[in-house]
Design a protein around this motif. Structure first.
Motif, PDB file in Angstrom:
ATOM      1  N   GLY A   1       0.822  -1.213   0.000  1.00 41.77           N
ATOM      2  CA  GLY A   1       0.000   0.000   0.000  1.00 41.77           C
ATOM      3  C   GLY A   1       0.854   1.260   0.000  1.00 41.77           C
TER       4      GLY A   1
ATOM      5  N   ASP B   1      -3.368  -3.622  -6.102  1.00 45.21           N
ATOM      6  CA  ASP B   1      -2.707  -3.904  -4.831  1.00 45.21           C
ATOM      7  C   ASP B   1      -3.303  -5.152  -4.176  1.00 45.21           C
ATOM      8  OD1 ASP B   1      -1.841  -3.898  -2.211  1.00 45.21           O
ATOM      9  OD2 ASP B   1      -2.491  -1.852  -1.773  1.00 45.21           O
TER      10      ASP B   1
ATOM     11  N   ARG C   1       1.704  -0.874  12.689  1.00 43.52           N
ATOM     12  CA  ARG C   1       0.567  -0.250  11.986  1.00 43.52           C
ATOM     13  C   ARG C   1      -0.700  -0.366  12.838  1.00 43.52           C
ATOM     14  NH1 ARG C   1      -0.984  -2.902   6.308  1.00 43.52           N
ATOM     15  NH2 ARG C   1      -1.523  -4.623   7.686  1.00 43.52           N
TER      16      ARG C   1
END
Ligand code: ADP
Ligand code: MG
Length: 177
Positions: free
Chosen positions: A49, A75, A117
């Protein structure tokens, strides 16, 4: 499975599914080139990403310079055989897959990045247990798709364990044609 990916594909390709019988919106002028597609694959947290966002900025400029260059990144697709079969069935003759851009990254680094993340992403699947399962799914289902394209000489591999900027430099050197 393809239908589950439909929304994502729609976003990336700007197409409607199933494609209208009179031709793709992108191809309303028959002289335009067929869309060139790059499948972007790699483990969860490999940086797909992150790098796609950077590459798209470059591609946008290229497309602005020459409207006939219809290039698309997808993606995280195709993730498995089912996705690939769906793609082949739906898109045969309508788009050319240029290559697979493979962000190759060590599993433990991938997990650590996703855990990091997870602190801000709000993604409920960014936890260690789920990440270990996702890595297994990646190895069992997605890696064989990458290997298939490798056999066809259609994989461009990048060492995705490097820093974001280093990976970007490598990614942006790759030409889509
Ligand atoms: P993917 O789409 O492959 O799952 P992301 O692009 O979402 O991966 O990246 C996962 C996490 O790792 C994000 O928090 C991102 O900021 C970080 N990240 C991406 N690439 C790198 C890199 N090369 N080095 C360190 N961290 C990275
Ligand atoms: Mg992603």
């Amino acid at each position: 499975m393809l239908s589950r990916c439909r929304h994502r594909l729609l976003l990336v390709l700007g197409l409607s599914f199933p494609p209208p019988s009179r031709g793709l919106p992108l191809l309303c002028n028959r002289r335009l080139m067929k869309p060139l597609v790059v499948f972007v694959l790699g483990g969860p947290g490999a940086g797909k990403g992150t790098q796609c966002a950077r590459i798209v900025e470059e591609m946008d400029q290229t497309m602005a310079a020459n409207a006939q260059k219809n290039k698309f990144l997808i993606d995280g697709f195709p993730r498995n055989q089912d996705n690939l079969q769906g793609w082949n069935k739906t898109m045969d003759g309508k788009a050319d897959v240029s290559f697979v851009l493979f962000f190759d990254c060590n599993n433990e680094i991938c997990i650590e990045r996703c855990l990091e993340r997870g602190k801000s992403s709000g993604r409920s699947d960014d936890n260690r247990e789920s990440l270990e399962k996702r890595i297994q799914t990646y190895l069992q289902s997605t890696k064989p798709i990458i290997d298939l394209y490798e056999e066809m000489g259609k994989v461009k591999k990048i060492d995705a364990s490097k820093s974001v900027d280093e990976v970007s430099v490598l990614s942006l050197q790759i030409k889509v044609k």
